[in-house]
Scaffold this motif. Structure first.
Motif, PDB file in Angstrom:
ATOM      1  N   LEU A  23       0.832  -1.208   0.000  1.00 16.09           N
ATOM      2  CA  LEU A  23       0.000   0.000   0.000  1.00 16.09           C
ATOM      3  C   LEU A  23       0.866   1.258   0.000  1.00 16.09           C
ATOM      4  CD1 LEU A  23      -2.855  -1.028   2.462  1.00 16.09           C
ATOM      5  CD2 LEU A  23      -2.995  -0.776  -0.031  1.00 16.09           C
ATOM      6  N   PHE A  24       2.004   1.199   0.694  1.00 19.09           N
ATOM      7  CA  PHE A  24       2.930   2.335   0.662  1.00 19.09           C
ATOM      8  C   PHE A  24       3.459   2.548  -0.749  1.00 19.09           C
ATOM      9  CE2 PHE A  24       7.271   4.081   1.048  1.00 19.09           C
ATOM     10  CZ  PHE A  24       6.958   5.300   1.618  1.00 19.09           C
ATOM     11  N   LEU A  25       3.768   1.462  -1.444  1.00 23.28           N
ATOM     12  CA  LEU A  25       4.244   1.568  -2.826  1.00 23.28           C
ATOM     13  C   LEU A  25       3.155   2.105  -3.745  1.00 23.28           C
ATOM     14  CD1 LEU A  25       6.288  -1.757  -3.084  1.00 23.28           C
ATOM     15  CD2 LEU A  25       7.165   0.560  -2.808  1.00 23.28           C
ATOM     16  N   CYS A  26       1.893   1.818  -3.423  1.00 24.48           N
ATOM     17  CA  CYS A  26       0.778   2.353  -4.223  1.00 24.48           C
ATOM     18  C   CYS A  26       0.713   3.876  -4.098  1.00 24.48           C
ATOM     19  CB  CYS A  26      -0.542   1.733  -3.768  1.00 24.48           C
ATOM     20  SG  CYS A  26      -0.804   0.034  -4.345  1.00 24.48           S
ATOM     21  N   THR A  27       0.965   4.388  -2.884  1.00 22.16           N
ATOM     22  CA  THR A  27       0.971   5.847  -2.718  1.00 22.16           C
ATOM     23  C   THR A  27       2.121   6.467  -3.506  1.00 22.16           C
ATOM     24  OG1 THR A  27       2.343   5.762  -0.709  1.00 22.16           O
ATOM     25  CG2 THR A  27      -0.032   5.644  -0.419  1.00 22.16           C
ATOM     26  N   TYR A  66      14.480   6.626   0.420  1.00 23.62           N
ATOM     27  CA  TYR A  66      15.221   5.456   0.901  1.00 23.62           C
ATOM     28  C   TYR A  66      14.302   4.496   1.663  1.00 23.62           C
ATOM     29  CZ  TYR A  66      19.661   7.326  -0.678  1.00 23.62           C
ATOM     30  OH  TYR A  66      20.691   7.775  -1.478  1.00 23.62           O
ATOM     31  N   ILE A  67      13.273   5.020   2.303  1.00 26.16           N
ATOM     32  CA  ILE A  67      12.264   4.148   2.908  1.00 26.16           C
ATOM     33  C   ILE A  67      11.546   3.367   1.805  1.00 26.16           C
ATOM     34  CG2 ILE A  67      10.077   4.101   4.178  1.00 26.16           C
ATOM     35  CD1 ILE A  67      11.043   6.544   5.740  1.00 26.16           C
ATOM     36  N   LEU A  68      11.283   4.056   0.705  1.00 26.15           N
ATOM     37  CA  LEU A  68      10.639   3.417  -0.441  1.00 26.15           C
ATOM     38  C   LEU A  68      11.490   2.276  -0.985  1.00 26.15           C
ATOM     39  CD1 LEU A  68       8.536   3.387  -2.821  1.00 26.15           C
ATOM     40  CD2 LEU A  68      10.058   4.989  -3.972  1.00 26.15           C
ATOM     41  N   TYR A  69      12.787   2.514  -1.142  1.00 19.80           N
ATOM     42  CA  TYR A  69      13.677   1.457  -1.651  1.00 19.80           C
ATOM     43  C   TYR A  69      13.678   0.255  -0.703  1.00 19.80           C
ATOM     44  CZ  TYR A  69      15.382   5.616  -4.108  1.00 19.80           C
ATOM     45  OH  TYR A  69      15.478   6.773  -4.831  1.00 19.80           O
ATOM     46  N   VAL A  74      11.903  -5.301   0.838  1.00 23.05           N
ATOM     47  CA  VAL A  74      11.168  -6.116   1.817  1.00 23.05           C
ATOM     48  C   VAL A  74       9.967  -6.793   1.152  1.00 23.05           C
ATOM     49  CG1 VAL A  74       9.742  -6.027   3.898  1.00 23.05           C
ATOM     50  CG2 VAL A  74      11.911  -4.785   3.821  1.00 23.05           C
ATOM     51  N   HIS A  75       9.235  -6.039   0.349  1.00 22.79           N
ATOM     52  CA  HIS A  75       8.059  -6.581  -0.339  1.00 22.79           C
ATOM     53  C   HIS A  75       8.460  -7.752  -1.241  1.00 22.79           C
ATOM     54  CE1 HIS A  75       3.863  -6.137  -1.629  1.00 22.79           C
ATOM     55  NE2 HIS A  75       4.276  -6.443  -2.844  1.00 22.79           N
ATOM     56  N   ALA A  76       9.542  -7.570  -1.996  1.00 20.08           N
ATOM     57  CA  ALA A  76      10.007  -8.625  -2.902  1.00 20.08           C
ATOM     58  C   ALA A  76      10.539  -9.829  -2.127  1.00 20.08           C
ATOM     59  CB  ALA A  76      11.092  -8.070  -3.822  1.00 20.08           C
ATOM     60  N   LEU A  77      11.285  -9.571  -1.048  1.00 18.39           N
ATOM     61  CA  LEU A  77      11.868 -10.655  -0.256  1.00 18.39           C
ATOM     62  C   LEU A  77      10.792 -11.500   0.404  1.00 18.39           C
ATOM     63  CD1 LEU A  77      14.309 -12.055   1.022  1.00 18.39           C
ATOM     64  CD2 LEU A  77      14.245 -10.348   2.852  1.00 18.39           C
ATOM     65  N   TYR A  78       9.806 -10.854   1.010  1.00 17.91           N
ATOM     66  CA  TYR A  78       8.756 -11.599   1.690  1.00 17.91           C
ATOM     67  C   TYR A  78       7.872 -12.339   0.693  1.00 17.91           C
ATOM     68  CZ  TYR A  78       9.665 -10.069   6.450  1.00 17.91           C
ATOM     69  OH  TYR A  78      10.235  -9.889   7.699  1.00 17.91           O
ATOM     70  N   ALA A  79       7.691 -11.767  -0.479  1.00 16.79           N
ATOM     71  CA  ALA A  79       6.930 -12.470  -1.525  1.00 16.79           C
ATOM     72  C   ALA A  79       7.660 -13.745  -1.926  1.00 16.79           C
ATOM     73  CB  ALA A  79       6.750 -11.561  -2.737  1.00 16.79           C
ATOM     74  N   LEU A  80       8.985 -13.658  -2.053  1.00 15.68           N
ATOM     75  CA  LEU A  80       9.786 -14.835  -2.405  1.00 15.68           C
ATOM     76  C   LEU A  80       9.732 -15.883  -1.300  1.00 15.68           C
ATOM     77  CD1 LEU A  80      11.827 -16.229  -4.267  1.00 15.68           C
ATOM     78  CD2 LEU A  80      13.649 -14.968  -3.084  1.00 15.68           C
TER      79      LEU A  80
END
Length: 258
Positions: A23-27, A66-69, A74-80
């Motif tokens: 959701l943060f990435l959506c913003t 940098y929070i976004l990066y 984190v989003h990609a790692l947890y998805a994996l």
């Protein structure tokens, strides 16, 4: 503290983290598509270059960046982690699959996410990395007559290697000197291979958000008979249609007007 740690190490905890980071990435997408829309202005890149300069030189924005990066990683790692865990839990497929109403996008979030992660790495390397850490980006000087509002632009070559940007006024002429990221964008979008990959990535964004946006609200338990249809409408028409189409139009327009 141990219960808190145990919660976020569980599958549900990982899904909660994915929902929040998603959701943060959506913003971010809303801000990014709005800023990139400045590319459509017929001003020789003035508005877009000023936008890029602001993003990279305003400390609070840099912190958020940098929070976004971190959220992307984190989003990609947890998805994996969740994908691998689910496959290990059921290494052999069922002989007969029960019928379900799951959408194509929900069944292929791993594929869609992989395409997007590859795109983000290439995209950031092509623009953000070169803009911040190399001398590959040229400079542009904009001279605006404050009485008439007319702006003229020329290429600018700084005398100092550490020059970043400057704004000054001389004889009622505002002089702005900034890195010309707009020129690099135009050069990248002149490459048909890059444009095709960009459009494919936006298709992946569309399908990823078609499922992911609504799924995030369900994971967080934010469901309501009255408001869920609104969430589904926003997820479908805004995030899965308008945002990806707006992004995809950029390389298409630049390629055909070169």
């Amino acid at each position: 503290m141990s219960e808190f740690k145990e919660t976020f190490n569980s599958s549900l905890g990982k899904k909660l983290i994915m929902a929040l980071t998603g959701l943060f990435l959506c913003t971010f997408l809303i801000v990014h598509v709005g800023g990139n829309a400045l590319l459509f202005k017929n001003d020789d890149g003035y508005a877009f270059n000023m936008y890029a300069n602001f993003l990279t030189h305003f400390p609070p924005i840099e912190v958020i960046a940098y929070i976004l990066y971190a959220c992307i990683l984190v989003h990609a790692l947890y998805a994996l982690i969740l994908t691998v865990k689910n496959r290990r839990a059921r290494p052999v497929g069922y002989a007969v699959k029960a019928s379900d109403n799951a959408s194509w996008s929900s069944k292929n979030m791993g594929l869609l996410g992989s395409i997007l992660f590859l795109f983000i790495v290439i995209h950031m390397g092509d623009f953000w990395y070169h803009y911040k850490f190399t001398d590959a980006v040229q400079f542009k000087e904009y001279r605006t007559d404050l009485s008439s509002g007319v702006t003229q632009s020329v290429e600018f070559v700084p005398k100092s290697a550490d020059f970043e940007h400057s704004i000054s006024t001389e004889n009622n002429i505002e002089i702005v000197r900034v890195k010309d990221l707009h020129l690099r964008v135009a050069a990248s979008f002149a490459n048909p291979v890059y444009d095709i990959f960009y459009v494919i990535a936006m298709v992946a964004v569309s399908f990823h958000l078609l499922h992911g946006f609504q799924s995030a609200f369900r994971t967080l338990g934010w469901t309501h008979r009255k408001y869920t249809p609104i969430v589904e409408f926003i997820g479908t028409w805004f995030f899965a249609v308008i945002v990806p189409v707006a992004f995809a139009l950029m390389p298409i327009v630049y390629y055909f007007k070169k």
